[in-house]
Write an enzyme that holds these catalytic residues in place. Sequence first.
Site, PDB file in Angstrom:
ATOM      1  N   THR A  95       0.874  -1.178   0.000  1.00 37.72           N
ATOM      2  CA  THR A  95       0.000   0.000   0.000  1.00 37.72           C
ATOM      3  C   THR A  95       0.908   1.223   0.000  1.00 37.72           C
ATOM      4  O   THR A  95       1.648   1.440   0.963  1.00 37.72           O
ATOM      5  CB  THR A  95      -0.886   0.035   1.267  1.00 37.72           C
ATOM      6  N   LYS A 170      -7.827   1.483  -3.303  1.00 42.57           N
ATOM      7  CA  LYS A 170      -7.493   1.000  -1.954  1.00 42.57           C
ATOM      8  C   LYS A 170      -7.663   2.097  -0.906  1.00 42.57           C
ATOM      9  O   LYS A 170      -8.277   1.896   0.144  1.00 42.57           O
ATOM     10  CB  LYS A 170      -6.051   0.474  -1.977  1.00 42.57           C
ATOM     11  N   LYS A 245      -1.827   4.901   8.646  1.00 43.95           N
ATOM     12  CA  LYS A 245      -1.010   5.011   7.426  1.00 43.95           C
ATOM     13  C   LYS A 245      -1.914   5.233   6.206  1.00 43.95           C
ATOM     14  O   LYS A 245      -1.676   6.122   5.388  1.00 43.95           O
ATOM     15  CB  LYS A 245      -0.182   3.725   7.244  1.00 43.95           C
TER      16      LYS A 245
HETATM   17  P1  NAD Z   1       5.860  -5.952   7.655  1.00 41.69           P
HETATM   18  O1  NAD Z   1       6.546  -4.831   8.310  1.00 41.69           O
HETATM   19  O2  NAD Z   1       5.417  -7.132   8.456  1.00 41.69           O
HETATM   20  O3  NAD Z   1       6.774  -6.517   6.448  1.00 41.69           O
HETATM   21  C1  NAD Z   1       7.552  -5.713   5.619  1.00 41.69           C
HETATM   22  C2  NAD Z   1       8.811  -6.512   5.291  1.00 41.69           C
HETATM   23  O4  NAD Z   1       9.590  -5.755   4.359  1.00 41.69           O
HETATM   24  C3  NAD Z   1       9.710  -6.768   6.504  1.00 41.69           C
HETATM   25  O5  NAD Z   1       9.942  -8.163   6.620  1.00 41.69           O
HETATM   26  C4  NAD Z   1      10.998  -5.990   6.185  1.00 41.69           C
HETATM   27  O6  NAD Z   1      12.170  -6.622   6.660  1.00 41.69           O
HETATM   28  C5  NAD Z   1      10.948  -5.969   4.671  1.00 41.69           C
HETATM   29  N1  NAD Z   1      11.733  -4.896   4.067  1.00 41.69           N
HETATM   30  C6  NAD Z   1      11.756  -3.583   4.378  1.00 41.69           C
HETATM   31  N2  NAD Z   1      12.573  -2.908   3.537  1.00 41.69           N
HETATM   32  C7  NAD Z   1      13.069  -3.821   2.671  1.00 41.69           C
HETATM   33  C8  NAD Z   1      13.955  -3.753   1.573  1.00 41.69           C
HETATM   34  N3  NAD Z   1      14.511  -2.620   1.188  1.00 41.69           N
HETATM   35  N4  NAD Z   1      14.240  -4.903   0.913  1.00 41.69           N
HETATM   36  C9  NAD Z   1      13.699  -6.074   1.291  1.00 41.69           C
HETATM   37  N5  NAD Z   1      12.842  -6.200   2.334  1.00 41.69           N
HETATM   38  C10 NAD Z   1      12.537  -5.092   3.013  1.00 41.69           C
HETATM   39  O7  NAD Z   1       4.609  -5.298   6.877  1.00 41.69           O
HETATM   40  P2  NAD Z   1       3.288  -6.032   6.338  1.00 41.69           P
HETATM   41  O8  NAD Z   1       2.245  -5.988   7.391  1.00 41.69           O
HETATM   42  O9  NAD Z   1       3.673  -7.328   5.707  1.00 41.69           O
HETATM   43  O10 NAD Z   1       2.820  -4.967   5.225  1.00 41.69           O
HETATM   44  C11 NAD Z   1       3.419  -4.932   3.942  1.00 41.69           C
HETATM   45  C12 NAD Z   1       2.577  -4.014   3.057  1.00 41.69           C
HETATM   46  O11 NAD Z   1       1.228  -4.509   3.005  1.00 41.69           O
HETATM   47  C13 NAD Z   1       2.467  -2.570   3.581  1.00 41.69           C
HETATM   48  O12 NAD Z   1       2.526  -1.699   2.474  1.00 41.69           O
HETATM   49  C14 NAD Z   1       1.100  -2.543   4.258  1.00 41.69           C
HETATM   50  O13 NAD Z   1       0.522  -1.258   4.283  1.00 41.69           O
HETATM   51  C15 NAD Z   1       0.309  -3.481   3.364  1.00 41.69           C
HETATM   52  N6  NAD Z   1      -0.855  -4.114   4.007  1.00 41.69           N
HETATM   53  C16 NAD Z   1      -0.746  -4.682   5.236  1.00 41.69           C
HETATM   54  C17 NAD Z   1      -1.875  -5.282   5.819  1.00 41.69           C
HETATM   55  C18 NAD Z   1      -1.784  -5.924   7.176  1.00 41.69           C
HETATM   56  O14 NAD Z   1      -2.844  -6.274   7.741  1.00 41.69           O
HETATM   57  N7  NAD Z   1      -0.607  -6.137   7.738  1.00 41.69           N
HETATM   58  C19 NAD Z   1      -3.104  -5.297   5.133  1.00 41.69           C
HETATM   59  C20 NAD Z   1      -3.170  -4.734   3.852  1.00 41.69           C
HETATM   60  C21 NAD Z   1      -2.039  -4.146   3.299  1.00 41.69           C
END
Ligand code: NAD
Length: 291
Positions: A95, A170, A245
């Site tokens: 997102t 979204k 966010k």
């Molecule tokens: P998270 O923080 O659990 O995971 C993000 C991952 O990205 C981490 O493992 C981190 O180490 C990795 N990362 C960061 N920078 C990096 C880089 N440069 N190279 C490689 N890896 C890197 O977050 P999440 O909850 O999995 O969310 C991910 C996306 O999904 C976000 O954009 C969030 O807004 C969206 N989202 C999350 C949810 C939810 O319920 N968690 C729901 C819908 C959308």
Amino acid sequence: MIKSIAIVGLGNMGGGMALNLVRGGFRVHAFDLSREACAKAKENGCEVFATVAEAVRGVDAVVTMLPNGGIIDSVYSNEVIGKAPTSALLLDCSTIDVATARHVANAARAAGYEMVDAPVSGGIAAASQGTLTFMVGGTKHAFQRAEAVLNAMGKAVIHAGESGAGQAAKICNNMLLGIHMIGTCEAFAMAERLGLDLHAFYDIASKASGQCWSMTSYCPVPGVGPHSPADNDFQGGFASALMLKDLKLALEAAETAGTSVPMGTRAKEIYEAFTAAGNGGLDFSAIIRTL
Ligand code: NAD
């Protein structure tokens, strides 16, 4: 035909998505900055690489699931564009803001790639169960190519329009969600003060014109409606920090588009105060505690 996929970002969401790509029969290359996340992906059948550039070499598609637009811009400009073959389809499922989504897609197109923005609706459980909903922005051709990949991770894949349209859909959806969750919480808090039995109020409002998803699928009152995070002390679910966010992204987009969003603005202020008070990890329906 897409047979091999690199997935970058194996966190709460990306970890489950990688597993579903493996289950879907794809050969999956994986990378995350976190060693722990990489180890789990390896256990789940992914081949882990030491850098993004190595993971994307020779693949048919690249999926990213990363925290924000700044990281997406940097990962695509430095480690995907020019490193993955131009025949690879690029899919960003994070997102992020609409402007960055369009900017990265334009840069990818200029370098000869097809790219879609494909943000998701559905949380961690939907990511691990493969039941996400994807809202996709990109050309019709890119969308058609993306479908096979996204179907392995979701239950619905919808074409929203050109690049950035997935992100636009979204944040409009999530702004509405934040607003009607606060409205639902207000109505239940007031119903209680007015001496109403909350089960009776639920039975009435869920069949009357106040009915909405926050009430009938995700009721913020413990013991009322179907099982929801409220029944689990607001643990799990969709974190208030993530709702904040998305509301911030919505307000940024509203400003760029020159549109007035008074309720979205107020919802952002309410979630900002709630998160600043240390509640960012609680499900967003816990906002009822402030009313
Ligand atoms: P998270 O923080 O659990 O995971 C993000 C991952 O990205 C981490 O493992 C981190 O180490 C990795 N990362 C960061 N920078 C990096 C880089 N440069 N190279 C490689 N890896 C890197 O977050 P999440 O909850 O999995 O969310 C991910 C996306 O999904 C976000 O954009 C969030 O807004 C969206 N989202 C999350 C949810 C939810 O319920 N968690 C729901 C819908 C959308």
